[in-house]
Design a protein around this motif. Sequence first.
Motif, PDB file in Angstrom:
ATOM      1  N   MET A  68       3.906   1.082   2.444  1.00 19.63           N
ATOM      2  CA  MET A  68       3.608   0.197   3.568  1.00 19.63           C
ATOM      3  C   MET A  68       3.537  -1.212   3.001  1.00 19.63           C
ATOM      4  O   MET A  68       2.619  -1.542   2.247  1.00 19.63           O
ATOM      5  N   PHE A  69       4.492  -2.022   3.345  1.00 18.76           N
ATOM      6  CA  PHE A  69       4.570  -3.359   2.770  1.00 18.76           C
ATOM      7  C   PHE A  69       3.610  -4.307   3.479  1.00 18.76           C
ATOM      8  O   PHE A  69       3.535  -4.320   4.718  1.00 18.76           O
ATOM      9  N   VAL A  70       2.893  -5.070   2.698  1.00 15.75           N
ATOM     10  CA  VAL A  70       1.979  -6.049   3.285  1.00 15.75           C
ATOM     11  C   VAL A  70       2.783  -7.271   3.698  1.00 15.75           C
ATOM     12  O   VAL A  70       3.387  -7.943   2.866  1.00 15.75           O
ATOM     13  N   MET A  71       2.804  -7.513   4.998  1.00 15.28           N
ATOM     14  CA  MET A  71       3.525  -8.681   5.507  1.00 15.28           C
ATOM     15  C   MET A  71       2.600  -9.879   5.584  1.00 15.28           C
ATOM     16  O   MET A  71       3.010 -11.017   5.422  1.00 15.28           O
ATOM     17  N   ASP A  72       1.327  -9.621   5.810  1.00 17.74           N
ATOM     18  CA  ASP A  72       0.354 -10.713   5.895  1.00 17.74           C
ATOM     19  C   ASP A  72      -1.042 -10.197   5.566  1.00 17.74           C
ATOM     20  O   ASP A  72      -1.444  -9.136   6.043  1.00 17.74           O
ATOM     21  N   GLU A  73      -1.731 -10.949   4.734  1.00 20.83           N
ATOM     22  CA  GLU A  73      -3.135 -10.634   4.475  1.00 20.83           C
ATOM     23  C   GLU A  73      -3.952 -11.380   5.515  1.00 20.83           C
ATOM     24  O   GLU A  73      -4.153 -12.585   5.412  1.00 20.83           O
ATOM     25  N   VAL A  74      -4.363 -10.674   6.539  1.00 18.15           N
ATOM     26  CA  VAL A  74      -5.059 -11.297   7.670  1.00 18.15           C
ATOM     27  C   VAL A  74      -6.485 -11.670   7.294  1.00 18.15           C
ATOM     28  O   VAL A  74      -7.003 -12.709   7.693  1.00 18.15           O
ATOM     29  N   LYS A  75      -7.109 -10.821   6.506  1.00 21.58           N
ATOM     30  CA  LYS A  75      -8.502 -11.042   6.123  1.00 21.58           C
ATOM     31  C   LYS A  75      -8.763 -10.393   4.784  1.00 21.58           C
ATOM     32  O   LYS A  75      -8.316  -9.277   4.536  1.00 21.58           O
TER      33      LYS A  75
ATOM     34  N   CYS B  75      -8.055  -6.845   6.016  1.00 23.27           N
ATOM     35  CA  CYS B  75      -7.118  -6.507   7.092  1.00 23.27           C
ATOM     36  C   CYS B  75      -5.730  -7.002   6.719  1.00 23.27           C
ATOM     37  O   CYS B  75      -5.552  -8.172   6.375  1.00 23.27           O
ATOM     38  N   TYR B  76      -4.778  -6.096   6.754  1.00 20.98           N
ATOM     39  CA  TYR B  76      -3.406  -6.422   6.387  1.00 20.98           C
ATOM     40  C   TYR B  76      -2.454  -6.067   7.517  1.00 20.98           C
ATOM     41  O   TYR B  76      -2.575  -5.000   8.120  1.00 20.98           O
ATOM     42  N   ASN B  77      -1.535  -6.932   7.763  1.00 18.06           N
ATOM     43  CA  ASN B  77      -0.425  -6.614   8.662  1.00 18.06           C
ATOM     44  C   ASN B  77       0.629  -5.912   7.814  1.00 18.06           C
ATOM     45  O   ASN B  77       1.128  -6.477   6.836  1.00 18.06           O
ATOM     46  N   ILE B  78       0.923  -4.679   8.172  1.00 17.33           N
ATOM     47  CA  ILE B  78       1.801  -3.885   7.316  1.00 17.33           C
ATOM     48  C   ILE B  78       3.011  -3.337   8.063  1.00 17.33           C
ATOM     49  O   ILE B  78       3.025  -3.247   9.291  1.00 17.33           O
ATOM     50  N   SER B  79       3.998  -2.975   7.283  1.00 16.03           N
ATOM     51  CA  SER B  79       5.176  -2.298   7.817  1.00 16.03           C
ATOM     52  C   SER B  79       4.876  -0.809   7.943  1.00 16.03           C
ATOM     53  O   SER B  79       3.948  -0.305   7.319  1.00 16.03           O
TER      54      SER B  79
ATOM     55  N   PHE C 135       0.875  -1.172   0.000  1.00 14.72           N
ATOM     56  CA  PHE C 135       0.000   0.000   0.000  1.00 14.72           C
ATOM     57  C   PHE C 135       0.908   1.216   0.000  1.00 14.72           C
ATOM     58  O   PHE C 135       1.896   1.256   0.748  1.00 14.72           O
TER      59      PHE C 135
ATOM     60  N   SER D 286       4.469   2.892  10.383  1.00 18.88           N
ATOM     61  CA  SER D 286       4.143   3.422  11.708  1.00 18.88           C
ATOM     62  C   SER D 286       3.002   2.670  12.374  1.00 18.88           C
ATOM     63  O   SER D 286       2.846   2.715  13.589  1.00 18.88           O
TER      64      SER D 286
ATOM     65  N   TYR E 202      -1.545  -2.535  11.461  1.00 16.57           N
ATOM     66  CA  TYR E 202      -2.543  -3.104  10.552  1.00 16.57           C
ATOM     67  C   TYR E 202      -3.224  -2.001   9.745  1.00 16.57           C
ATOM     68  O   TYR E 202      -3.374  -0.868  10.214  1.00 16.57           O
ATOM     69  N   LEU E 203      -3.616  -2.395   8.556  1.00 12.50           N
ATOM     70  CA  LEU E 203      -4.456  -1.531   7.735  1.00 12.50           C
ATOM     71  C   LEU E 203      -5.769  -2.265   7.506  1.00 12.50           C
ATOM     72  O   LEU E 203      -5.776  -3.402   7.021  1.00 12.50           O
TER      73      LEU E 203
ATOM     74  N   GLU F 192       4.881   7.147   0.483  1.00 10.69           N
ATOM     75  CA  GLU F 192       5.278   6.311   1.615  1.00 10.69           C
ATOM     76  C   GLU F 192       4.767   4.902   1.401  1.00 10.69           C
ATOM     77  O   GLU F 192       3.562   4.688   1.273  1.00 10.69           O
TER      78      GLU F 192
END
Lengths: 156, 156
Positions: free
Chosen positions: A142-149, B101-105, A72, B107, B110-111, A140
């Motif tokens: 924001m790297f997606v580390m995990d798609e939780v949902k 819902c994404y776990n992001i890098s 993102f 600040s 989550y997004l 800026e």
Amino acid sequence: MLMTEKLDKVDLQILRTLQENARLTTKELAAQVSLSSTPVFERLKRLEREGYIKKYIAVLDADKLNQGFVVFCNVKLRRMNKDIAMEFTRIIQNIPEVTECYNISGSYDYLLKIHAPNMKYYQEFIINVLGTIDSLGSLESMFVMDEVKHDYGLHI
Amino acid sequence: MLMTEKLDKVDLQILRTLQENARLTTKELAAQVSLSSTPVFERLKRLEREGYIKKYIAVLDADKLNQGFVVFCNVKLRRMNKDIAMEFTRIIQNIPEVTECYNISGSYDYLLKIHAPNMKYYQEFIINVLGTIDSLGSLESMFVMDEVKHDYGLHI
DNA sequence: TGTGAAAAGCATTAGGC
DNA sequence: GCCTAATGCTTTTCACA
């Protein structure tokens, strides 16, 4: 946009079911809502015609197709005015890596979703594609580390 | 995950086409790729079986279904550790308004993408639902003013 | 892999309640 | 609105190149 009649329970059930599986046959849909095919067929055509259903799509596996690196990206324009915004959105439409773009409130002007094969590709993409857009101010990632949902479908 | 054979041009063309319209008949797909129905049918089943195609969905019109108020919400946890993260993601799964819902890098941790009927609903949702999650630290809402681009489909 | 033909099943329409 | 029944397609299987 014309006002359309309200949807009844059966219409909503049809929509709910199709959000989950768009390839169900009319017959299978009909079984779900305890009706025969004919009314379900007619309701479906009506829902399509009136725009409740925008399209039917296949959801592909991004990882398997080498597009599993998801970012993102917050974008601030050089200046937020009509011409600059229009130029930016016009350019964005033609960048296939950018799969989504939203004009948002807050510290940034736009939020982009970007699909790439990997970090190296993304870095080059930023330098060679996004970075060259004249209307762009700052950026800026924001790297997606995990798609939780990821619900494909609304809560209706 | 087993290694699968590489996709050829025809497979990719089938996937590309289905991303655009998942309700095409085998026959129509076959015409697009200049083959008869049989091989296209078999390729399609293979692509589904091997997971290239995750599912088929109907894309609904969020505005018409009273879910057109869309917000991206940055979330920072109270503390980022395994237990707190697991609790948060478990709860998120059961909140239908949160469609992604994404776990992001960066600040935030989550997004979230959230669909609501309107601002009032969203405000109450923040207070009564998100705000009550114990693992949550802080929260920043970015309201979607315009969906500039939404490609359902990857650049393959 | 592919083709073409045949069987089985579905979408779609018509006619009636 | 809904149903059942009939039609013409499609899907799906099979034999074969």
